[in-house]
Motif scaffolding. Structure first.
Motif, PDB file in Angstrom:
ATOM      1  N   LEU A  55      -0.485  38.701  25.976  1.00 39.00           N
ATOM      2  CA  LEU A  55       0.873  38.428  26.409  1.00 39.00           C
ATOM      3  C   LEU A  55       1.838  38.772  25.276  1.00 39.00           C
ATOM      4  O   LEU A  55       1.687  38.270  24.166  1.00 39.00           O
ATOM      5  CB  LEU A  55       1.000  36.956  26.806  1.00 39.00           C
ATOM      6  CG  LEU A  55       2.285  36.523  27.463  1.00 39.00           C
ATOM      7  CD1 LEU A  55       2.431  37.178  28.824  1.00 39.00           C
ATOM      8  CD2 LEU A  55       2.291  35.013  27.625  1.00 39.00           C
ATOM      9  N   ASP A  56       2.812  39.641  25.550  1.00 39.68           N
ATOM     10  CA  ASP A  56       3.794  40.041  24.536  1.00 39.68           C
ATOM     11  C   ASP A  56       5.102  39.263  24.639  1.00 39.68           C
ATOM     12  O   ASP A  56       5.955  39.376  23.774  1.00 39.68           O
ATOM     13  CB  ASP A  56       4.085  41.543  24.646  1.00 39.68           C
ATOM     14  CG  ASP A  56       2.895  42.387  24.244  1.00 39.68           C
ATOM     15  OD1 ASP A  56       1.991  41.873  23.557  1.00 39.68           O
ATOM     16  OD2 ASP A  56       2.851  43.576  24.610  1.00 39.68           O
ATOM     17  N   THR A  57       5.285  38.491  25.703  1.00 39.62           N
ATOM     18  CA  THR A  57       6.503  37.710  25.901  1.00 39.62           C
ATOM     19  C   THR A  57       6.273  36.290  25.407  1.00 39.62           C
ATOM     20  O   THR A  57       5.313  35.645  25.802  1.00 39.62           O
ATOM     21  CB  THR A  57       6.898  37.691  27.390  1.00 39.62           C
ATOM     22  OG1 THR A  57       7.053  39.025  27.835  1.00 39.62           O
ATOM     23  CG2 THR A  57       8.180  36.931  27.599  1.00 39.62           C
ATOM     24  N   ASN A  58       7.153  35.827  24.524  1.00 39.95           N
ATOM     25  CA  ASN A  58       7.008  34.487  23.960  1.00 39.95           C
ATOM     26  C   ASN A  58       7.738  33.417  24.756  1.00 39.95           C
ATOM     27  O   ASN A  58       7.251  32.313  24.894  1.00 39.95           O
ATOM     28  CB  ASN A  58       7.518  34.457  22.518  1.00 39.95           C
ATOM     29  CG  ASN A  58       6.703  35.352  21.624  1.00 39.95           C
ATOM     30  OD1 ASN A  58       5.535  35.573  21.872  1.00 39.95           O
ATOM     31  ND2 ASN A  58       7.332  35.883  20.599  1.00 39.95           N
ATOM     32  N   LYS A  59       8.935  33.741  25.259  1.00 44.16           N
ATOM     33  CA  LYS A  59       9.770  32.749  25.936  1.00 44.16           C
ATOM     34  C   LYS A  59      10.185  33.259  27.307  1.00 44.16           C
ATOM     35  O   LYS A  59      10.365  34.452  27.502  1.00 44.16           O
ATOM     36  CB  LYS A  59      11.061  32.500  25.148  1.00 44.16           C
ATOM     37  CG  LYS A  59      10.909  31.871  23.821  1.00 44.16           C
ATOM     38  CD  LYS A  59      12.291  31.594  23.267  1.00 44.16           C
ATOM     39  CE  LYS A  59      12.304  31.781  21.773  1.00 44.16           C
ATOM     40  NZ  LYS A  59      13.641  31.667  21.222  1.00 44.16           N
TER      41      LYS A  59
END
Length: 171
Positions: A63-67
């Motif tokens: 997963l490259d999206t944190n928020k």
């Protein structure tokens, strides 16, 4: 005066064209469309000649999206596998509802999905399966941040403006 009439005759037709062609359907359209499977997929060179039959490892999902923020988000993922993928999707929760989004391939091993989430938490489950039947899942809870509570309706609220300019009312 002449410039005003020319400007009026240019802006009115443009406004009418925008009114005719810009409706609610195009305003909320998903611009990032998933790839449509071809009926001729079985005969393509990709899967017929480059198929790695010795691939026994499941795809690796990162997963490259944190928020995530309240509303519409783009989820960025990276899925690495030796064989081509036949299924890649994301299941997520919006309140008590469960929704599914297809991952669109961006480039190389990068994938994107358009999600519409609500706070406080969204449960994500990413699934990927390659042509050899190897599958992988990534499950995680992602915290969803609330947007600014200030809205367009607040601009028209006279009491709010009076309180901001002259101070809060004392009861």
């Amino acid at each position: 005066m002449k410039n005003d009439t020319v400007l009026l005759f240019i802006t009115i037709p443009l406004f009418l064209i925008l009114l005719l062609y810009y409706n609610c359907v195009t305003a909320y359209a998903q611009w990032m469309l998933p790839s449509i499977p071809s009926p001729y997929m079985k005969d393509t060179r990709c899967c017929k000649y480059v198929l790695n039959k010795s691939d026994t490892f499941p795809p690796k999902i990162m997963l490259d999206t944190n928020k995530l923020h309240e509303g519409t988000n783009i989820l960025y993922l990276e899925i690495i596998d030796d064989s081509p993928l036949v299924r890649q999707e994301v299941n997520y929760s919006v309140g008590n509802d469960s929704k599914t989004a297809v991952l669109a391939k961006a480039f190389d091993n990068k994938y994107r999905a358009l999600l519409k989430v609500l706070p406080p938490i969204s449960n994500l489950q990413v699934e990927a399966m390659d042509v050899n039947g190897n599958s992988a899942q990534l499950k995680m809870n992602v915290e969803v941040e609330e947007n600014n509570p200030f809205s367009f309706k607040d601009l028209l609220n006279i009491t709010m403006w009076k309180d901001k300019i002259f101070g809060e009312r004392l009861n």
